[in-house]
Design an enzyme around this catalytic site. Sequence first.
Site, PDB file in Angstrom:
ATOM      1  N   GLY A 313      50.893   8.360  35.540  1.00 42.23           N
ATOM      2  CA  GLY A 313      50.083   8.130  34.661  1.00 42.23           C
ATOM      3  C   GLY A 313      48.783   7.294  35.339  1.00 42.23           C
ATOM      4  O   GLY A 313      49.129   7.028  36.634  1.00 42.23           O
ATOM      5  N   GLN A 314      47.763   7.044  34.754  1.00 39.33           N
ATOM      6  CA  GLN A 314      46.644   6.521  35.306  1.00 39.33           C
ATOM      7  C   GLN A 314      45.991   5.659  34.166  1.00 39.33           C
ATOM      8  O   GLN A 314      45.732   6.211  33.041  1.00 39.33           O
ATOM      9  CB  GLN A 314      45.608   7.418  35.847  1.00 39.33           C
ATOM     10  CG  GLN A 314      44.283   6.845  36.556  1.00 39.33           C
ATOM     11  CD  GLN A 314      43.867   7.986  37.652  1.00 39.33           C
ATOM     12  OE1 GLN A 314      44.324   9.145  37.626  1.00 39.33           O
ATOM     13  NE2 GLN A 314      42.805   7.541  38.182  1.00 39.33           N
ATOM     14  N   GLY A 315      45.250   4.420  34.662  1.00 32.99           N
ATOM     15  CA  GLY A 315      44.585   3.690  33.812  1.00 32.99           C
ATOM     16  C   GLY A 315      43.516   3.044  34.305  1.00 32.99           C
ATOM     17  O   GLY A 315      43.051   3.556  35.375  1.00 32.99           O
ATOM     18  N   GLY A 316      42.821   2.236  33.703  1.00 34.47           N
ATOM     19  CA  GLY A 316      41.691   1.690  34.110  1.00 34.47           C
ATOM     20  C   GLY A 316      41.659   0.952  35.698  1.00 34.47           C
ATOM     21  O   GLY A 316      40.720   0.710  36.195  1.00 34.47           O
ATOM     22  N   GLY A 318      44.458   1.178  37.815  1.00 33.03           N
ATOM     23  CA  GLY A 318      45.176   1.641  38.832  1.00 33.03           C
ATOM     24  C   GLY A 318      46.162   2.990  38.391  1.00 33.03           C
ATOM     25  O   GLY A 318      45.888   3.434  37.196  1.00 33.03           O
ATOM     26  N   VAL A 320      49.936   4.753  38.620  1.00 26.06           N
ATOM     27  CA  VAL A 320      51.226   4.820  38.630  1.00 26.06           C
ATOM     28  C   VAL A 320      51.995   6.009  39.152  1.00 26.06           C
ATOM     29  O   VAL A 320      51.878   7.062  38.665  1.00 26.06           O
ATOM     30  CB  VAL A 320      51.697   4.477  37.189  1.00 26.06           C
ATOM     31  CG1 VAL A 320      53.273   4.000  37.489  1.00 26.06           C
ATOM     32  CG2 VAL A 320      50.946   3.180  36.212  1.00 26.06           C
ATOM     33  N   LYS A 334      52.566   0.857  40.516  1.00 25.65           N
ATOM     34  CA  LYS A 334      51.331   0.882  40.135  1.00 25.65           C
ATOM     35  C   LYS A 334      50.337   0.454  41.478  1.00 25.65           C
ATOM     36  O   LYS A 334      50.310  -0.757  42.016  1.00 25.65           O
ATOM     37  CB  LYS A 334      50.805  -0.121  39.065  1.00 25.65           C
ATOM     38  CG  LYS A 334      49.369  -0.060  38.619  1.00 25.65           C
ATOM     39  CD  LYS A 334      49.294  -0.662  37.234  1.00 25.65           C
ATOM     40  CE  LYS A 334      49.250  -2.008  37.194  1.00 25.65           C
ATOM     41  NZ  LYS A 334      48.868  -2.459  35.724  1.00 25.65           N
ATOM     42  N   ASP A 431      46.757  -8.058  25.251  1.00 24.38           N
ATOM     43  CA  ASP A 431      46.606  -6.628  25.346  1.00 24.38           C
ATOM     44  C   ASP A 431      48.021  -6.089  24.634  1.00 24.38           C
ATOM     45  O   ASP A 431      48.326  -5.065  25.211  1.00 24.38           O
ATOM     46  CB  ASP A 431      46.278  -6.042  26.536  1.00 24.38           C
ATOM     47  CG  ASP A 431      45.650  -4.798  26.438  1.00 24.38           C
ATOM     48  OD1 ASP A 431      45.007  -4.418  25.494  1.00 24.38           O
ATOM     49  OD2 ASP A 431      45.490  -4.016  27.551  1.00 24.38           O
TER      50      ASP A 431
END
Length: 612
Positions: A313-316, A318, A320, A334, A431
């Site tokens: 997956g990918q987030g703001g 970094g 993973v 990550k 969060d």
Amino acid sequence: MQMVIILFHFLLLLIASAVGLGPALPDQDVCEPKHCKHGQPPVRYPFRLKGRQPDHCGSSGFDLSCNNKNQTVLELPRSVQLLVKRIDYVHQRIQVYDQDGCVQKQLQNLILSASPFMYSSDSHYYSEGNFTLFNCSIEDQSEYYDAYSSIPCLSGSGFYVKIEDSDSGNDDLLSCTKAVDISEVPRAMMYNRENKFDFNWTKPPCGFLCEVKGQGCRPNTSNTSGIECYSIHREDKGARMKLIISVAGLAVGSLLLLLSVIGLCWLHHLNKKEKEGQRKIEQFLEDYKALKPSRYSYADIKRITNQFKEKLGQGGYGTVFKGTLSNDVSVAVKVLNNFKGNGEEFVNEVGSMGRIHHVNVTRLVGFCADGYNRALVYEYLPNESLEKFIFAAKGENRCLCWEKLHEIALGIAKGIEYLHQGCEQRILHFDIKPHNILLDQNFTPKISDFGLAKLCSKEQSAVSMTAARGTMGYIAPEVLSRNFGNVSYKSDVYSFGMLLLEMVGGRKNIDVTVANESQVYFPEWVYNRLDKGEELGIDIEDEGHHKIAKKLTIVGLRCIQWYPVDRPSMKSVVQMLEGEAESLTMPPNPFASEDDKKPKKPINRELAAISE
């Protein structure tokens, strides 16, 4: 910097002029030899390669082209196409062959007299003739079958194709059927079995006038021969090439020097930009040695992830990747975005999670702080996030039973309670949302992603914040406006309450796609139903499941009260979730009008604020 840019542009223009990217010189040879690909014959006058040389580079009828395999093709009148094996410019001879090994298929359309070529052969079969092809039955061939006069590549199962030469005597053709007449083709091509042919041409006479002297040939209408010879290796061309090489070498060398200077300046800029963040991280790691998490080099991270092969997956902050440690333990790695912020995200994550050892919090296995490369290594949780189950798309079989939802809600509550009370310092997550709740193989919930977390003393229950943090829809009102009170651990309680209500509704709390306008904001809609003594309005058949849903709803509504002082602590939340649904009473209405949203008791404004 402006001078560097001007010099850079000047060098680009210099190189363009040297290597021919600028304006063309008057004697530039646009008809220089071309190839379809390496190993194919060179194409020059009188031939021209269509699409790669202008029309004036070749004589009429000498058109060659490249097929889809980049083989050189000779195009003859009436769409006859033969592949070119070699071209002898001195003896003016071109060797061709048929791609399918059966030139007789094309002879019906061949008219050599309409081209500049003649069939070249030393045998008596040079002359042209007229032929008729017959389909003859093999079974009835009797003694008249002649292997030489048959065409194997045109013959099929049960019959053979026979050649009848107009100049030869007629054989017995009672068992044959006439197929086609072929006129004016060389006999050698009709009877050819080797699939290669030589054609000659006489005009233009480049071979004995120019090519035999090692010179090039080009058209010149003022001569009787219609051509002129020229030296392929002229002195002026050699001098020009030497000049181009010298100028290009100087330009390339200068460009490399310029690029090196620019690269050093850019690295210096990046070093200066990251200096504070890097110092902060190193100081933190020095202070953090006592906690002893595993520290990996960037080479270790690449080995663990098999060169970042499997992306999870990918987030703001970094991306993973799935990885494997040397003991075959799966992990999630990550990799943080390079040059992102000043290192606060990294310090928050390692500083928070390194202190935590709880069944409902994701375990930090290790970290990487190798120059600008930063990564975090967690335990691998195969069932991904809670979000994928409570917001499952139609047709996806990802629903969880109510007992399992209750277990997950209780596990999350215990994890948050541990963050608030069980650590040496209180950890505020900021969060809490379904995306940050991961599930292991037994669907045990694990709180993850501490990039926005803050640490504070247990004796101090409020923190100062220069900017709001979190995800819209889960952010407590006081984080957005201090009119509702101080920011504290109660902000996580609010986020947990919104998460609970989404677990009950199986949808986002705000959903503009619902048919009934009153159901757009689920928390207010479900509160109004319970306040009127109505059922939840959710499709639940089992009475026991209905009690679980009602308990989760009431606890969630208690957690999302507008003012922090009206919300329970996470310890009280755990007790309510472990108790019976009948013992819970409806909380005050958190959705009253603005006039009713005044504090029912004074807000404690004397709590010491903790600086960021």
